[in-house]
Design an enzyme around this catalytic site. Sequence first.
Site, PDB file in Angstrom:
ATOM      1  N   HIS A  23      -1.750  -1.392  -6.602  1.00  0.00           N
ATOM      2  CA  HIS A  23      -1.309  -1.053  -7.964  1.00  0.00           C
ATOM      3  C   HIS A  23      -1.524  -2.355  -8.729  1.00  0.00           C
ATOM      4  O   HIS A  23      -0.895  -3.371  -8.397  1.00  0.00           O
ATOM      5  CB  HIS A  23       0.149  -0.624  -7.949  1.00  0.00           C
ATOM      6  CG  HIS A  23       0.732  -0.253  -9.294  1.00  0.00           C
ATOM      7  ND1 HIS A  23       1.425   0.937  -9.509  1.00  0.00           N
ATOM      8  CD2 HIS A  23       0.734  -0.907 -10.471  1.00  0.00           C
ATOM      9  CE1 HIS A  23       1.826   0.980 -10.778  1.00  0.00           C
ATOM     10  NE2 HIS A  23       1.422  -0.145 -11.386  1.00  0.00           N
TER      11      HIS A  23
ATOM     12  N   HIS B  62      -1.606  -5.668 -10.517  1.00  0.00           N
ATOM     13  CA  HIS B  62      -0.504  -6.542 -10.907  1.00  0.00           C
ATOM     14  C   HIS B  62      -1.028  -7.932 -11.210  1.00  0.00           C
ATOM     15  O   HIS B  62      -2.017  -8.377 -10.619  1.00  0.00           O
ATOM     16  CB  HIS B  62       0.575  -6.595  -9.814  1.00  0.00           C
ATOM     17  CG  HIS B  62       0.043  -6.859  -8.440  1.00  0.00           C
ATOM     18  ND1 HIS B  62      -0.588  -5.890  -7.688  1.00  0.00           N
ATOM     19  CD2 HIS B  62       0.042  -7.980  -7.687  1.00  0.00           C
ATOM     20  CE1 HIS B  62      -0.957  -6.413  -6.528  1.00  0.00           C
ATOM     21  NE2 HIS B  62      -0.590  -7.674  -6.501  1.00  0.00           N
TER      22      HIS B  62
HETATM   23  P1  AMP Z   1      -1.170  -8.949  -3.693  1.00  0.00           P
HETATM   24  O1  AMP Z   1      -1.323  -9.603  -2.338  1.00  0.00           O
HETATM   25  O2  AMP Z   1      -1.973  -9.594  -4.776  1.00  0.00           O
HETATM   26  O3  AMP Z   1      -1.434  -7.453  -3.594  1.00  0.00           O
HETATM   27  O4  AMP Z   1       0.336  -9.158  -4.105  1.00  0.00           O
HETATM   28  C1  AMP Z   1       1.369  -8.332  -3.702  1.00  0.00           C
HETATM   29  C2  AMP Z   1       2.637  -9.116  -3.896  1.00  0.00           C
HETATM   30  O5  AMP Z   1       3.725  -8.211  -3.835  1.00  0.00           O
HETATM   31  C3  AMP Z   1       2.880 -10.184  -2.828  1.00  0.00           C
HETATM   32  O6  AMP Z   1       2.965 -11.463  -3.432  1.00  0.00           O
HETATM   33  C4  AMP Z   1       4.202  -9.749  -2.183  1.00  0.00           C
HETATM   34  O7  AMP Z   1       5.038 -10.848  -1.846  1.00  0.00           O
HETATM   35  C5  AMP Z   1       4.814  -8.902  -3.293  1.00  0.00           C
HETATM   36  N1  AMP Z   1       5.774  -7.891  -2.845  1.00  0.00           N
HETATM   37  C6  AMP Z   1       5.644  -7.038  -1.784  1.00  0.00           C
HETATM   38  N2  AMP Z   1       6.722  -6.226  -1.720  1.00  0.00           N
HETATM   39  C7  AMP Z   1       7.540  -6.565  -2.746  1.00  0.00           C
HETATM   40  C8  AMP Z   1       8.809  -6.100  -3.219  1.00  0.00           C
HETATM   41  N3  AMP Z   1       9.468  -5.094  -2.603  1.00  0.00           N
HETATM   42  N4  AMP Z   1       9.369  -6.698  -4.294  1.00  0.00           N
HETATM   43  C9  AMP Z   1       8.733  -7.713  -4.910  1.00  0.00           C
HETATM   44  N5  AMP Z   1       7.526  -8.189  -4.540  1.00  0.00           N
HETATM   45  C10 AMP Z   1       6.935  -7.633  -3.469  1.00  0.00           C
HETATM   46 ZN    ZN Z   2       1.489   2.534  -8.294  1.00  0.00          ZN
END
Ligand code: AMP
Ligand code: ZN
Length: 112
Positions: free
Chosen positions: A99, A101
């Site tokens: 998703h 971000h």
């Molecule tokens: P990416 O690797 O760019 O897809 O980043 C995903 C990010 O989501 C990582 O930095 C994770 O630490 C973060 N993440 C995963 N689960 C959660 C959650 N429940 N709440 C907040 N951040 C999360």
């Molecule tokens: Zn989503």
Amino acid sequence: MLNCDCLFCKIIEGKIPSSKVYEDDDMLIFKDIAPKAKVHLLAVPKTHFALLSQADKEGRVMLSRIFEKIPQVAEQNGCGDGFRLVINQGEAAGQTVRHLHVHILGGETLGW
Ligand code: AMP
Ligand code: ZN
């Protein structure tokens, strides 16, 4: 449109808790659960799409609003001296949540 299998859609819907720092009709900004810098926020559009290339018109409008809002939210959360934005697109770049971000990193002097 939200996606029932998506972690960030569940966070947007409030089904999974998060530490929100900003929310409006277009976006949610919350603290990363495993911070890679002293301040590590995630800005997510409320429309589900995995990749930049999959953003429809609504998604592109949300993204432009996200980039408009980020400087203010970053400053309010300890990134007044500067911050770094990162989008990991695709597995090879380390994307783990499909998703789109924007990572907001700061609160300290960052190495490259
Ligand atoms: P990416 O690797 O760019 O897809 O980043 C995903 C990010 O989501 C990582 O930095 C994770 O630490 C973060 N993440 C995963 N689960 C959660 C959650 N429940 N709440 C907040 N951040 C999360
Ligand atoms: Zn989503």
